[in-house]
Scaffold this motif. Structure first.
Motif: not given
Length: 381
Positions: A5, A8, A40, A43, A63
């Motif tokens: 992932r 973030r 990608s 985040e 965002a």
């Protein structure tokens, strides 16, 4: 944390001042580029002053933009909130990494932290800062070097000075050059130049430009003295326009008092952002004889505006200017000699203007954003 992932990242933009000086240009440029390149790769969540909410929402539609408490508009309250409220916010938004873009960071963030250290001149040029500011930033830099998982700097010169002076760990420092917004800073049209001259009351008069904070490190008093030496005996001497924030260099007033009465020196304060291309690109020379910079964004912006630039070979400035700018020293006599030579050589000015535009294209916020994303990924792992 889900394998694979994107990290973030919570970016603390609460240190951005309303006047959009150096740190404001950096944060705005970085966030604008992240909105284009991150995809990608990351985040984003951004916490900002309430006055910047609309700006960052527009820049980063994908965002999460979070308003900071109103009190953090004041520096002491912001620094206190940074140690308590910011770590809590990082936890609430599920941040994998917290990025602090202006020297300081929470001591206990609860997640990996990256910090931007903009320059090392608090150590290399201590005499150009008042004691309280010097003490604060020296302490902040030492703490960030010790506590942050990654440190981001805007030049190799700054990296090397942190390693040399503070024994910083080179394996934890990432160099992310600043960029320049080519839409905002561009070779101006004749109409743009004329508009700025009219706004400044210059008519058709030529001028030498300075744009920046009036801090002792910027060497404005010696620029004034050098310019006066360079133009005093000319039939039609170009004016000197010192634009930008007021700063705190008392020697500027003393230098102004020394200027011969037939010479014209203007101090218009802040200029409108839209006027900067016309101001910089309309000047005979953009002069920036600084004692040293962590990066040197003003010379890059002047280069992008097709201004012939005169600066010093101190710290990062040759890293940015390369062969596309002219160099002088910091003392007024040499500034006067080198400025006069440039004023007398139109062909060299034209050559520098073209070379500056070409070189400025090498510095993009998108490239800077990619280095930041890589640093955040390293911090997370």
């Amino acid at each position: 944390m889900t394998a694979g992932r994107p990290p973030r990242v919570l970016i603390d933009a609460t240190s951005v001042p309303a006047d959009r000086g150096g740190v404001g240009r950096y944060v705005d440029g970085l966030l604008g580029a992240l909105g284009k390149v991150c995809g990608s790769g990351v985040e984003l969540a951004v916490v900002s002053l309430r006055t910047d909410l609309e700006r960052y929402t527009r820049m980063l539609p994908g965002a999460e933009i979070i308003p900071a408490p109103a009190a953090v508009a004041h520096r002491p309250a912001r620094l206190a909130w940074e140690q308590t409220g910011l770590p809590l916010l990082a936890q609430q938004v599920g941040a994998h990494v917290l990025h602090s873009p202006f020297y300081t960071c929470p001591l206990r963030a609860g997640c990996p932290v990256t910090v931007t250290v903009h320059d090392a001149t608090f150590f290399t040029e201590p005499e150009h800062y008042d004691k309280s500011r010097r003490t604060f930033f020296r302490s902040a830099i030492k703490t960030s070097l010790r506590r942050a998982d990654r440190v981001i700097v805007p030049s190799k010169a700054t990296r090397d000075e942190l390693i040399r002076l503070l024994d910083a760990d080179p394996t934890r420092i990432d160099v992310a050059y600043h960029g320049v917004d080519q839409a905002a800073f561009h070779a101006p049209t004749e109409e743009e130049k004329a508009r700025v001259r009219a706004r400044l009351g210059l008519g058709n008069s030529s001028y030498v430009a300075f744009l920046g904070a009036k801090e002792p490190r910027k060497n404005v008093p010696n620029l004034i003295r050098g310019w006066a030496r360079a133009v005093a005996d000319r039939v039609d001497p170009p004016a000197l326009v010192i634009a930008g924030g007021q700063g705190h260099d008392d020697d500027i007033d003393r230098a102004v008092a020394e200027v011969p009465s037939h010479l014209r020196l203007l101090r218009p304060g802040y200029l409108r952002y839209a006027d900067l291309p016309g101001f910089l690109g309309g000047a005979l020379v953009a002069a920036y004889p600084s004692y040293g910079e962590g990066f040197g964004l003003p010379i890059l912006e002047a280069m992008a505006c097709a201004a012939p630039v005169l600066t010093t070979p101190r710290l990062s400035l040759p890293e940015v200017g390369g062969d596309a700018v002219a160099y002088t020293s910091e003392d007024p006599e040499q500034i006067g000699i080198d400025l006069a030579a440039l004023l007398d050589d139109e062909q060299r000015r034209l050559s520098l203007a073209k070379a500056g535009v070409d070189r400025a294209k090498e510095f993009t916020w998108e490239s800077s954003a990619e280095v930041h994303i890589a640093a955040w990924s390293r911090a997370r792992s």
